[in-house]
Enzyme design. Sequence first.
Site, PDB file in Angstrom:
ATOM      1  N   VAL B  77      -7.900  35.282  -7.177  1.00 28.58           N
ATOM      2  CA  VAL B  77      -8.823  36.726  -7.478  1.00 28.58           C
ATOM      3  C   VAL B  77      -9.625  36.405  -6.044  1.00 28.58           C
ATOM      4  CG1 VAL B  77     -10.696  37.480  -8.604  1.00 28.58           C
ATOM      5  CG2 VAL B  77      -8.990  36.653  -9.832  1.00 28.58           C
ATOM      6  N   CYS B  78      -9.679  37.536  -5.330  1.00 26.73           N
ATOM      7  CA  CYS B  78     -10.444  37.293  -3.907  1.00 26.73           C
ATOM      8  C   CYS B  78     -11.993  37.139  -4.342  1.00 26.73           C
ATOM      9  CB  CYS B  78     -10.035  38.644  -3.200  1.00 26.73           C
ATOM     10  SG  CYS B  78     -11.513  38.781  -1.940  1.00 26.73           S
ATOM     11  N   ILE B  79     -12.447  36.497  -3.597  1.00 21.89           N
ATOM     12  CA  ILE B  79     -13.858  36.026  -3.947  1.00 21.89           C
ATOM     13  C   ILE B  79     -14.799  36.983  -3.349  1.00 21.89           C
ATOM     14  CG2 ILE B  79     -14.235  34.636  -1.644  1.00 21.89           C
ATOM     15  CD1 ILE B  79     -16.099  32.924  -3.542  1.00 21.89           C
ATOM     16  N   ALA B  82     -14.383  39.876  -5.806  1.00 21.31           N
ATOM     17  CA  ALA B  82     -15.094  39.584  -7.081  1.00 21.31           C
ATOM     18  C   ALA B  82     -16.613  39.466  -7.104  1.00 21.31           C
ATOM     19  CB  ALA B  82     -14.462  38.253  -7.451  1.00 21.31           C
TER      20      ALA B  82
END
Lengths: 130, 130, 99
Positions: B77-79, B82
């Site tokens: 998941v892309c930080i 997110a």
Amino acid sequence: MSDEMDMQEGGVVKQFMFVNRKAPYGTIYALEGLEVVLISAAFEQDVSMAFIDDGVYELKKGQDTKALGQKNFSPTYRALEGYDIEKLYVEKESMAVRGLTVEDFAVDVTVLDHAEMAAKMAEQDVLISF
Amino acid sequence: MKIGVLVNEGPYTHEASDSAYNFTKAALEKGHEIYRVFFYHDGVNNATRLTEPPRDDRNIVNRWSELGKQHNLDLVVCIAAAQRRGVMDENEAKRQGKDAHNLAEGFRISGLGQLVEAGIQSDRLVTFGD
Amino acid sequence: MLHIVNKSPYERNALDSCLRIATNGSAVLLIEDGVYAAVKGGSFEGKVQAALPGLKIYALGPDLSARGMADRVLDGVNVVDYGGFVDLVAEHSNCQSWL
């Protein structure tokens, strides 16, 4: 992050094209797409950006988002050069249909007709579209 | 063949996550390796364990977690995406001083570099979105 | 090259743009709402048929069935399942999703 270092040292260079087909501000794709493009610079790949359809609006000069309360990210396109991302391809037909010329853009671009754009796309290893 | 998958939309609103899941499952059944599934834009919402769909509907989040478990998938998941949308793991919640975290089992949060790296390492990268 | 289109041609220009740029010998896979371009009787039929000699056009069967369109697929359009989708990705050197 060690993988990233390996890649830089390992010398794998792929052709990456980021395909932009969305206008800015109405949706987040243009902004978050640009964030990936900036990150990609650290990997020393052969990176280009294609602007097709409403993606050409991303490059329009004179964007002023003050009243929106959104960040104006259009200056970032001018900063791309500093990241060695200099291949900005704009599809001629998309520009023409929208009544835009290169004088409307905030950055220097290469204008390609649809056949030239097709040829550029075909030679890519990776196409990431937003 | 090594295949990377990019998911750009959240669960339920768009079919993108369903398509990506069915594609990933089929690729695994055919003996391909899924190098990584990267969740970007609203796609990060595929990783919140707080979803509770009606009983007669598919559970998109759990489905990804289970497929990940079965095949040891790297679900990333892309930080940055997110953080914008309120998806975080325990460490990130602590770091940001939040009172809760919601990352589902089998997912991990990491940087956008992981998407570029997936493009470099995979033989193909397939994008699912809106 | 494989082009993937997931938008109804009646709502968005994704397929139009794809057909403008896709070169002879490329493949176009219609998925999700994109499958509405693969069926007979609509005003888009002519455009798809005109593209067919140069392009290989595929439509995702599960998406056609879900929409009640499986029985009116245009002649010349190949229907594939998710496994066929994977094969198309593997067979072509790169792919572009016209989101």
